[in-house]
Enzyme design. Structure first.
Site, PDB file in Angstrom:
ATOM      1  N   ASP A  46      25.815   0.721  -2.070  1.00 56.62           N
ATOM      2  CA  ASP A  46      25.065   0.417  -3.295  1.00 56.62           C
ATOM      3  C   ASP A  46      24.328  -0.906  -3.125  1.00 56.62           C
ATOM      4  OD1 ASP A  46      25.016   1.057  -6.508  1.00 56.62           O
ATOM      5  OD2 ASP A  46      25.006  -1.095  -6.111  1.00 56.62           O
ATOM      6  N   TYR A  51      18.743  -7.619  -5.258  1.00 48.37           N
ATOM      7  CA  TYR A  51      19.682  -8.301  -4.369  1.00 48.37           C
ATOM      8  C   TYR A  51      18.989  -8.902  -3.147  1.00 48.37           C
ATOM      9  CZ  TYR A  51      23.005  -5.274  -6.904  1.00 48.37           C
ATOM     10  OH  TYR A  51      23.721  -4.601  -7.863  1.00 48.37           O
ATOM     11  N   LYS A  76      18.014   0.123  -6.717  1.00 51.47           N
ATOM     12  CA  LYS A  76      17.669  -0.018  -8.135  1.00 51.47           C
ATOM     13  C   LYS A  76      16.324  -0.723  -8.292  1.00 51.47           C
ATOM     14  CE  LYS A  76      22.583  -0.914  -8.750  1.00 51.47           C
ATOM     15  NZ  LYS A  76      22.824  -1.452  -7.383  1.00 51.47           N
ATOM     16  N   HIS A 109      17.374  -0.781 -13.146  1.00 58.13           N
ATOM     17  CA  HIS A 109      18.474  -1.742 -13.082  1.00 58.13           C
ATOM     18  C   HIS A 109      18.917  -2.226 -14.470  1.00 58.13           C
ATOM     19  CE1 HIS A 109      20.264  -4.815 -10.027  1.00 58.13           C
ATOM     20  NE2 HIS A 109      21.124  -4.524 -10.977  1.00 58.13           N
ATOM     21  N   LYS A 231      32.945  -4.994  -3.607  1.00 53.40           N
ATOM     22  CA  LYS A 231      32.285  -5.773  -2.554  1.00 53.40           C
ATOM     23  C   LYS A 231      33.256  -6.764  -1.951  1.00 53.40           C
ATOM     24  CE  LYS A 231      30.374  -9.584  -3.067  1.00 53.40           C
ATOM     25  NZ  LYS A 231      30.619 -11.012  -2.739  1.00 53.40           N
ATOM     26  N   SER A 232      33.304  -6.810  -0.642  1.00 54.75           N
ATOM     27  CA  SER A 232      33.994  -7.864   0.082  1.00 54.75           C
ATOM     28  C   SER A 232      33.393  -7.921   1.477  1.00 54.75           C
ATOM     29  CB  SER A 232      35.494  -7.610   0.185  1.00 54.75           C
ATOM     30  OG  SER A 232      36.109  -8.650   0.939  1.00 54.75           O
ATOM     31  N   VAL A 233      33.368  -9.109   2.079  1.00 57.87           N
ATOM     32  CA  VAL A 233      32.921  -9.222   3.468  1.00 57.87           C
ATOM     33  C   VAL A 233      34.109  -9.492   4.393  1.00 57.87           C
ATOM     34  CG1 VAL A 233      30.591  -9.940   2.861  1.00 57.87           C
ATOM     35  CG2 VAL A 233      32.371 -11.674   3.166  1.00 57.87           C
ATOM     36  N   ARG A 237      40.155  -6.827   3.376  1.00 58.13           N
ATOM     37  CA  ARG A 237      39.950  -6.392   1.985  1.00 58.13           C
ATOM     38  C   ARG A 237      39.064  -5.161   1.919  1.00 58.13           C
ATOM     39  NH1 ARG A 237      39.078 -12.285  -0.928  1.00 58.13           N
ATOM     40  NH2 ARG A 237      41.260 -12.972  -0.771  1.00 58.13           N
ATOM     41  N   ASN A 241      40.412  -1.904   0.087  1.00 58.58           N
ATOM     42  CA  ASN A 241      39.703  -1.283  -1.028  1.00 58.58           C
ATOM     43  C   ASN A 241      39.424   0.195  -0.802  1.00 58.58           C
ATOM     44  OD1 ASN A 241      39.633  -3.729  -2.399  1.00 58.58           O
ATOM     45  ND2 ASN A 241      37.552  -4.229  -1.775  1.00 58.58           N
TER      46      ASN A 241
END
Length: 277
Positions: A46, A51, A76, A109, A231-233, A237, A241
């Site tokens: 997504d 962004y 979006k 959006h 979201k995680s980098v 995690r 998730n």
């Protein structure tokens, strides 16, 4: 790891119920973050014009070597492009930036009710879908009154409404309206920017089932039928998730978490948000 289930949208397109979000991932880091998510097993990404990181998503898909039709991608329309011609041009730019011939899902959006006519915008979205360049069209942050205008003045019911939902903002009225009209609910900010992860109700359930508070919260969304894309980098995690499909919460767990609702937003109110970047 169990497979991610899909949800059939009202136009027949199937979307993975769990995805990877790149909101607030810096553009220069997006390709690597997306590649990592794809390597872990995500097949739903997504992103958004707003962004500024669509390019990284597109590059990651190419570099991954995974066939394009095996990855579901959402973007979006930015708030600056609500007029018909602007919306059509912005969609062309998104497609060029991503490097795609076909996009899976494109959303308005924000409704921006005091800035432009989102009905005109939606009619442009209908043109995009008719072109065959986008498989599904939907909206984000639309309240029931905004959706009702679309029903009254256009031909197409959105396939998705992406709204803020989490245990502190269960957003039941909007979710119920979506369900009534066959619109899938996507939940952004699903863990309330981490605010729910220390809640005693959530942590007690997590301790009992031997999972993290984040996994419990995301599983709550999944069992209620929401589509989520945390979201995680951080790789651990990102992996955590995704590990949501080999355990279940009880009905009492689901109800207890829902009772945490405070109508507490982490983001803007769609009825008054009219920001142009």
């Amino acid at each position: 790891m169990s497979a991610v289930p899909t949800i059939k949208l009202n136009d027949g397109v199937e979307i993975p119920q769990l995805g990877f979000g790149v909101f607030q991932v810096p553009p220069e880091d997006t390709k690597e973050a997306t590649l990592q998510a794809l390597e872990v097993g995500y097949r739903h990404i997504d992103t958004a014009e707003m962004y500024g990181n669509e390019k990284g998503v597109g590059e990651a898909l190419v570099e991954s070597g995974i066939p394009r039709d095996e990855i579901f991608v959402t973007s979006k329309l930015n708030n600056t492009f609500h007029a018909r011609e602007d919306a059509l041009k912005a969609f062309d730019t998104t497609m060029e930036t991503l490097g795609f011939e076909t996009l899976d899902l494109f959303l308005i959006h924000w409704p921006m009710p005091a800035v432009g006519d989102y009905v005109e915008t939606w009619k442009a979205m209908e043109e995009m879908k008719a072109s065959g360049r986008v498989r599904s069209i939907g909206v984000s942050n639309f309240q029931p009154a905004h959706l009702q205008r679309l029903f009254d003045e256009t031909e197409t019911v959105p396939s998705v409404n992406q709204i803020e939902v989490h245990p502190y903002l269960t957003n039941e009225v909007a979710r119920a309206f979506n369900t009534e009209h066959g619109i899938a609910t996507e939940a952004w900010s699903p863990i309330a920017k981490g605010n729910v992860l220390t809640d005693p109700v959530v942590t007690a359930i997590a301790d009992r089932v031997g999972r993290s508070a984040a996994q419990v919260t995301l599983r709550w969304h999944i069992q209620r039928g929401d589509i989520v894309f945390p979201k995680s980098v951080t790789r651990s995690r990102v992996e955590e998730n995704l590990a949501l499909f080999d355990f279940e919460l009880t009905d009492d767990d689901i109800a207890a978490i829902a009772k945490l609702n405070r109508d507490e937003r982490t983001g803007p109110d769609p009825d008054t948000f009219n920001w142009i970047p």
